[in-house]
Design a protein around this motif. Structure first.
Motif, PDB file in Angstrom:
ATOM      1  N   SER A   1      -2.463  -5.111  -5.124  1.00 19.26           N
ATOM      2  CA  SER A   1      -3.832  -4.642  -5.365  1.00 19.26           C
ATOM      3  C   SER A   1      -4.811  -5.373  -4.459  1.00 19.26           C
ATOM      4  N   GLU A   2      -4.559  -6.645  -4.191  1.00 20.78           N
ATOM      5  CA  GLU A   2      -5.426  -7.433  -3.322  1.00 20.78           C
ATOM      6  C   GLU A   2      -5.346  -6.987  -1.864  1.00 20.78           C
ATOM      7  N   LEU A   3      -4.325  -6.208  -1.533  1.00 21.42           N
ATOM      8  CA  LEU A   3      -4.214  -5.640  -0.188  1.00 21.42           C
ATOM      9  C   LEU A   3      -5.046  -4.368  -0.048  1.00 21.42           C
ATOM     10  N   GLY A   4      -5.652  -3.928  -1.163  1.00 19.06           N
ATOM     11  CA  GLY A   4      -6.501  -2.747  -1.137  1.00 19.06           C
ATOM     12  C   GLY A   4      -5.980  -1.563  -1.914  1.00 19.06           C
ATOM     13  N   SER A   5      -4.914  -1.748  -2.702  1.00 21.33           N
ATOM     14  CA  SER A   5      -4.323  -0.621  -3.423  1.00 21.33           C
ATOM     15  C   SER A   5      -5.058  -0.303  -4.724  1.00 21.33           C
ATOM     16  N   ASN A   6      -5.209   0.991  -4.974  1.00 18.73           N
ATOM     17  CA  ASN A   6      -5.782   1.466  -6.233  1.00 18.73           C
ATOM     18  C   ASN A   6      -4.715   1.734  -7.285  1.00 18.73           C
ATOM     19  N   TYR A   7      -3.479   1.946  -6.836  1.00 14.08           N
ATOM     20  CA  TYR A   7      -2.448   2.445  -7.747  1.00 14.08           C
ATOM     21  C   TYR A   7      -1.322   1.459  -8.046  1.00 14.08           C
ATOM     22  N   ALA A   8      -1.320   0.288  -7.415  1.00 11.83           N
ATOM     23  CA  ALA A   8      -0.245  -0.677  -7.656  1.00 11.83           C
ATOM     24  C   ALA A   8      -0.148  -1.043  -9.130  1.00 11.83           C
ATOM     25  N   ALA A   9      -1.287  -1.091  -9.806  1.00 12.96           N
ATOM     26  CA  ALA A   9      -1.303  -1.500 -11.208  1.00 12.96           C
ATOM     27  C   ALA A   9      -0.651  -0.475 -12.122  1.00 12.96           C
ATOM     28  N   LYS A  10      -0.540   0.771 -11.674  1.00 14.29           N
ATOM     29  CA  LYS A  10      -0.001   1.819 -12.552  1.00 14.29           C
ATOM     30  C   LYS A  10       1.333   2.390 -12.082  1.00 14.29           C
ATOM     31  N   LEU A  11       1.927   1.844 -11.023  1.00 11.28           N
ATOM     32  CA  LEU A  11       3.214   2.349 -10.546  1.00 11.28           C
ATOM     33  C   LEU A  11       4.262   2.303 -11.643  1.00 11.28           C
ATOM     34  N   GLY A  12       4.995   3.414 -11.798  1.00  8.37           N
ATOM     35  CA  GLY A  12       6.029   3.479 -12.817  1.00  8.37           C
ATOM     36  C   GLY A  12       7.359   3.958 -12.252  1.00  8.37           C
ATOM     37  N   PHE A  13       8.312   4.072 -13.113  1.00 11.88           N
ATOM     38  CA  PHE A  13       9.674   4.478 -12.758  1.00 11.88           C
ATOM     39  C   PHE A  13       9.676   5.812 -11.998  1.00 11.88           C
ATOM     40  N   ARG A  14      10.237   5.775 -10.788  1.00 18.77           N
ATOM     41  CA  ARG A  14      10.401   6.952  -9.928  1.00 18.77           C
ATOM     42  C   ARG A  14       9.098   7.627  -9.508  1.00 18.77           C
ATOM     43  N   ASP A  15       7.989   6.931  -9.629  1.00 21.25           N
ATOM     44  CA  ASP A  15       6.747   7.469  -9.065  1.00 21.25           C
ATOM     45  C   ASP A  15       6.870   7.495  -7.547  1.00 21.25           C
ATOM     46  N   ASN A  16       6.077   8.345  -6.906  1.00 13.41           N
ATOM     47  CA  ASN A  16       6.059   8.395  -5.438  1.00 13.41           C
ATOM     48  C   ASN A  16       4.754   7.788  -4.947  1.00 13.41           C
ATOM     49  N   TRP A  17       4.847   6.993  -3.847  1.00 17.02           N
ATOM     50  CA  TRP A  17       3.670   6.230  -3.436  1.00 17.02           C
ATOM     51  C   TRP A  17       3.745   5.882  -1.955  1.00 17.02           C
ATOM     52  N   ILE A  18       2.658   6.098  -1.238  1.00 14.88           N
ATOM     53  CA  ILE A  18       2.519   5.631   0.136  1.00 14.88           C
ATOM     54  C   ILE A  18       1.159   4.965   0.269  1.00 14.88           C
ATOM     55  N   PHE A  19       1.095   3.925   1.108  1.00 11.33           N
ATOM     56  CA  PHE A  19      -0.107   3.090   1.127  1.00 11.33           C
ATOM     57  C   PHE A  19      -0.219   2.338   2.445  1.00 11.33           C
ATOM     58  N   VAL A  20      -1.461   2.239   2.931  1.00 11.57           N
ATOM     59  CA  VAL A  20      -1.771   1.373   4.072  1.00 11.57           C
ATOM     60  C   VAL A  20      -2.935   0.487   3.666  1.00 11.57           C
ATOM     61  N   GLY A  21      -2.718  -0.814   3.684  1.00  8.60           N
ATOM     62  CA  GLY A  21      -3.759  -1.771   3.330  1.00  8.60           C
ATOM     63  C   GLY A  21      -3.770  -2.920   4.308  1.00  8.60           C
ATOM     64  N   GLY A  22      -4.377  -4.009   3.907  1.00  7.01           N
ATOM     65  CA  GLY A  22      -4.450  -5.155   4.802  1.00  7.01           C
ATOM     66  C   GLY A  22      -4.770  -6.431   4.062  1.00  7.01           C
ATOM     67  N   LYS A  23      -4.295  -7.530   4.613  1.00  5.36           N
ATOM     68  CA  LYS A  23      -4.592  -8.834   4.008  1.00  5.36           C
ATOM     69  C   LYS A  23      -6.007  -9.237   4.410  1.00  5.36           C
ATOM     70  N   GLY A  24      -6.846  -9.449   3.396  1.00  8.88           N
ATOM     71  CA  GLY A  24      -8.221  -9.836   3.653  1.00  8.88           C
ATOM     72  C   GLY A  24      -9.220  -8.715   3.502  1.00  8.88           C
ATOM     73  N   LEU A  25      -8.776  -7.545   3.047  1.00 12.43           N
ATOM     74  CA  LEU A  25      -9.708  -6.438   2.830  1.00 12.43           C
ATOM     75  C   LEU A  25     -10.692  -6.780   1.708  1.00 12.43           C
ATOM     76  N   LYS A  26     -11.947  -6.411   1.923  1.00 12.93           N
ATOM     77  CA  LYS A  26     -12.957  -6.641   0.897  1.00 12.93           C
ATOM     78  C   LYS A  26     -13.078  -5.461  -0.056  1.00 12.93           C
ATOM     79  N   ASN A  27     -12.688  -4.286   0.411  1.00 18.22           N
ATOM     80  CA  ASN A  27     -12.783  -3.081  -0.407  1.00 18.22           C
ATOM     81  C   ASN A  27     -11.414  -2.422  -0.554  1.00 18.22           C
ATOM     82  N   LYS A  28     -11.336  -1.409  -1.389  1.00 14.25           N
ATOM     83  CA  LYS A  28     -10.088  -0.680  -1.562  1.00 14.25           C
ATOM     84  C   LYS A  28      -9.802   0.179  -0.331  1.00 14.25           C
ATOM     85  N   SER A  29      -8.541   0.344  -0.037  1.00 11.97           N
ATOM     86  CA  SER A  29      -8.142   1.126   1.129  1.00 11.97           C
ATOM     87  C   SER A  29      -8.320   2.621   0.879  1.00 11.97           C
ATOM     88  N   PRO A  30      -8.753   3.363   1.902  1.00 15.72           N
ATOM     89  CA  PRO A  30      -8.843   4.823   1.770  1.00 15.72           C
ATOM     90  C   PRO A  30      -7.511   5.505   2.060  1.00 15.72           C
TER      91      PRO A  30
END
Length: 221
Positions: A160-189
């Motif tokens: 989540s600190e890398l900018g993810s909105n959905y890391a907190a809710k990931l569940g069994f067999r969910d599908n997820w792709i994400f691009v974030g960064g270390k040091g982001l101040k806001n959530k990733s688009p």
């Protein structure tokens, strides 16, 4: 003069006259427009493709990327960055769970790739990997099969600190792709998420494939 020589001369004259008539006719009908060899052959040069075959070209101050999640537990994910395939089944560097690539946010250089089995693997391996990410690094993640059975609160917080909105809710067999960064101040688009739901799943037990492309601004020194 032999008959053969006469025929050759007549053939040459006929060819020259025909060529002159064709050229005159062509020039008149085209109003002196130039013509290329490709036009004569009936085809023009193909337009250059965008990096990673994206629909839109990225500006010079950004990186082009394309992420595709895994399809059920059959087809693995793929990651293209600046027209270079970082991870894929063809490269044989993916695995069940979370597939992660780290990239220098300034130069675009690939730093590291790794996969973490989130069904039967050890969560400590993922935690060590996440904690070691240096500031200014881009983080590309694509799920395959199951991204969350072994996920704990600490791992969710780090992602989540890398900018993810959905890391907190990931569940069994969910599908997820994400691009974030270390040091982001806001959530990733740059994030897509699909919940494993038997009512909406495209595959038997898994949601449909996710695909995302875009342009990531380069980090300035």
């Amino acid at each position: 003069m032999r008959l053969t020589g006469v025929l050759r001369i007549l053939a040459l004259v006929f060819t020259l006259v025909a060529a002159w008539l064709f050229a005159s006719s062509y020039i008149n009908h085209t109003s002196m427009k130039s013509i290329s060899l490709r036009s004569w052959l009936g085809s023009e040069a193909p337009k250059p493709q965008n990096k990673c075959n994206n629909k839109e070209a990225c500006p010079s101050h950004s990186f082009a990327f394309r992420l595709i999640s895994g399809a059920a537990n059959v087809v693995g994910p793929s990651m293209c960055f600046e027209n270079i395939m970082f991870m894929s089944s063809v490269k044989n560097n993916i695995g069940r769970g979370l597939n992660i690539a780290l990239v220098n946010g300034t130069t675009g250089q690939l730093l590291k790739t790794s996969s973490f089995d989130m069904y039967s693997g050890d969560i400590k391996d993922l935690l060590e990997f996440l904690k070691a990410i240096s500031k200014g690094s881009l983080v590309l993640i694509a799920s395959y099969d199951d991204p969350a059975t072994k996920m704990n609160d600490e791992a969710r917080k780090l992602i989540s600190e890398l900018g993810s909105n959905y890391a907190a809710k990931l569940g069994f067999r969910d599908n997820w792709i994400f691009v974030g960064g270390k040091g982001l101040k806001n959530k990733s688009p740059f994030e897509q998420y699909l919940k494993n739901d038997k009512e909406t799943n495209k595959y038997d037990g898994w949601p449909e494939v996710l695909e995302m492309e875009g342009c990531i601004p380069k980090k300035m020194d």
